[in-house]
Write a protein that holds these residues in place. Structure first.
Motif, PDB file in Angstrom:
ATOM      1  N   THR A  87      39.039  34.669  44.495  1.00  0.00           N
ATOM      2  CA  THR A  87      39.748  34.238  43.286  1.00  0.00           C
ATOM      3  C   THR A  87      38.990  33.054  42.712  1.00  0.00           C
ATOM      4  N   LEU A  88      38.488  33.214  41.505  1.00  0.00           N
ATOM      5  CA  LEU A  88      37.617  32.197  40.913  1.00  0.00           C
ATOM      6  C   LEU A  88      38.419  31.195  40.097  1.00  0.00           C
ATOM      7  N   SER A  89      38.054  29.935  40.243  1.00  0.00           N
ATOM      8  CA  SER A  89      38.637  28.904  39.368  1.00  0.00           C
ATOM      9  C   SER A  89      37.754  28.670  38.150  1.00  0.00           C
ATOM     10  N   GLN A  90      36.432  28.886  38.301  1.00  0.00           N
ATOM     11  CA  GLN A  90      35.508  28.756  37.176  1.00  0.00           C
ATOM     12  C   GLN A  90      34.334  29.705  37.406  1.00  0.00           C
ATOM     13  N   GLY A  91      33.747  30.200  36.330  1.00  0.00           N
ATOM     14  CA  GLY A  91      32.505  30.953  36.397  1.00  0.00           C
ATOM     15  C   GLY A  91      32.675  32.376  36.927  1.00  0.00           C
ATOM     16  N   ARG A  92      31.696  32.823  37.690  1.00  0.00           N
ATOM     17  CA  ARG A  92      31.635  34.197  38.163  1.00  0.00           C
ATOM     18  C   ARG A  92      30.873  34.232  39.476  1.00  0.00           C
ATOM     19  N   VAL A  93      30.870  35.372  40.136  1.00  0.00           N
ATOM     20  CA  VAL A  93      30.061  35.553  41.342  1.00  0.00           C
ATOM     21  C   VAL A  93      28.793  36.305  40.955  1.00  0.00           C
ATOM     22  N   HIS A  94      27.767  36.202  41.809  1.00  0.00           N
ATOM     23  CA  HIS A  94      26.533  36.918  41.484  1.00  0.00           C
ATOM     24  C   HIS A  94      26.729  38.418  41.697  1.00  0.00           C
ATOM     25  N   ASP A  95      25.971  39.218  40.964  1.00  0.00           N
ATOM     26  CA  ASP A  95      26.145  40.664  40.990  1.00  0.00           C
ATOM     27  C   ASP A  95      24.865  41.346  41.456  1.00  0.00           C
TER      28      ASP A  95
END
Length: 424
Positions: free
Chosen positions: A166-174
């Motif tokens: 669960t992200l609070s800011q941004g994104r995860v790498h793909d």
């Protein structure tokens, strides 16, 4: 002259004296005396019943909360633990010439299996001397607990998706970041706090040794792999390029659909390496039925002991209060004995009073315990679970508790001698 043993002429012989009938204590009289004894001293009766209220209320509340908590544990086991498979790289035990058994396309191979939702490889990077995590490009790691102690985890995009962040800011790498070996990092909220990163608008970076990584996401929480919250996560391909392949400590995290975990655990090693499936060890989730039964049994035994202890303490309290009442009513008992009451009559009266107070306390305790279970379930957003048999048996338990607690005080009351009692 009248001589003893002789009758006057014309007088009638004296009738033999009738035996004194034995006193009896009818059920109606017993109930009347019991009610009078309870109502004459309402304060003492209330204090006596408090012990039963607390004991039975605790008994009902503890058993109800146990059933409710067990229901929640069952649900969590079904939705999380039963859908997670871990595949370990054990190639080092099979061959000393293999550093890493996971192929570059491991995520795609396992993801093609029916029932897999997400799959990815991850490992903890072994940094060299002087290589640590910093928030600035210069300067050594902080002394003691600080950013320098943060672990670095290499993870493919599939591993992050399997962890369900669960992200609070941004994104995860793909997958693109993996394929192009981008120097980006995803950090947990705890790691961001330690590094002093509060926002991604300024495009912050972290430095691992001499290599800089742009922070593209801050994770607030994860459903699996909670240690990721305290780590710096970089793409797998980037970590492999900078620090080399892992030495047999890589793992794969697989999230599956409900009910498919056991099948995925059996098929994953062959899908990863058809020629050497022995290089992998798949760890399926524990059997949910066995695990659930064991946890439920342990909780039942534990809380039943606690409930029994509370009930025992309540029984001791009732017995003590009733015994004090017997001492206070010694004069009343002596008067009743002088008027013909027998020992068993006094004993029955005190037993009846103790049983009545126990039953009353059992009813009130059952109501309070039920209200407690429902209130806690509402606050925690749970479904209240309370077996009807417990609710039905709890008042009877109060009756039995009252009877047991009144045995000794009633026995003491029955042994009070009238003459001694009236002299006090």
């Amino acid at each position: 002259m009248n001589r003893p043993g002789f009758l006057r002429r014309g007088s009638r012989p004296a009738r033999p004296a009738r035996p004194v009938p034995r006193s009896r204590f009818a059920w109606r009289e017993l109930l009347s005396e019991c009610l009078a004894g309870v109502l004459q001293r309402p304060g003492r009766s209330a204090l006596t019943a408090v012990g039963t209220v607390l004991g039975v209320g605790t008994f009902v509340a503890v058993l109800g909360l146990t059933a409710t908590a067990s229901s929640q544990i069952d649900e969590r086991f079904n939705t999380l633990t039963a859908t997670e498979v871990t595949v370990e790289d054990v190639s080092a035990q099979a061959s000393e010439f293999v550093d890493q058994a996971f192929p570059p396309d491991a995520d795609e191979r396992v993801s093609r299996l029916n029932g897999v939702r997400h799959a990815g490889v991850y490992w903890t990077v072994r940094l060299g001397a002087g290589q640590a995590v910093r928030s600035t490009p210069v300067g050594g790691p902080a002394a003691g607990p600080g950013p320098g102690d943060l672990p670095v985890v290499a993870a493919s995009s599939g591993a992050l998706e399997a962890a369900a962040p669960t992200l609070s800011q941004g994104r995860v790498h793909d997958a693109w970041h993996d394929a192009t070996k981008q120097r980006v990092a995803v950090i947990g909220s705890g790691t961001a706090s330690r590094l002093g990163i509060t926002t991604l608008e300024t495009r912050p970076a972290v430095f691992i040794g001499d290599h800089g990584f742009t922070v593209i996401g801050i994770v607030e929480d994860v459903e699996r792999k909670a240690d990721l919250l305290l780590s710096v996560v970089v793409p797998r391909s980037t970590a492999q390029e900078l620090w080399g392949v892992p030495k047999g400590d890589a793992r794969m995290l697989v999230s599956t659909r409900l009910g498919a975990a056991a099948q995925i655990a059996a098929e994953a090693p062959t899908a990863l390496s058809p020629s050497h499936p022995e290089y992998f060890k798949a760890v399926p989730p524990p059997d949910p039925r066995t695990l659930r039964a064991n946890v439920t049994a342990d909780l039942d035994v534990l809380f039943l002991l606690l409930a029994s202890l509370c009930l025992f303490i309540g029984t001791i309290g009732i017995a003590n209060t009733t015994l004090v009442a017997v001492m206070e009513r010694t004069g009343e008992i002596g008067l009743r004995r002088a008027l013909g009451a027998r020992t068993r009559h006094v004993t029955a009266q005190f037993l009846a009073e103790s049983a009545a107070l126990g039953s009353l306390g059992g009813l009130i305790g059952t109501a309070l315990g039920t209200i407690t279970v429902v209130a806690v379930a509402l606050v925690r957003d749970w479904t209240p679970v309370l077996h009807p048999g417990i609710v039905a048996a709890a008042p009877a338990l109060g009756l039995v508790t009252g009877l047991l607690a009144g045995v000794y005080p009633a026995w003491r009351a029955g042994r009070v001698q009238p003459a001694e009692a009236l002299r006090r």
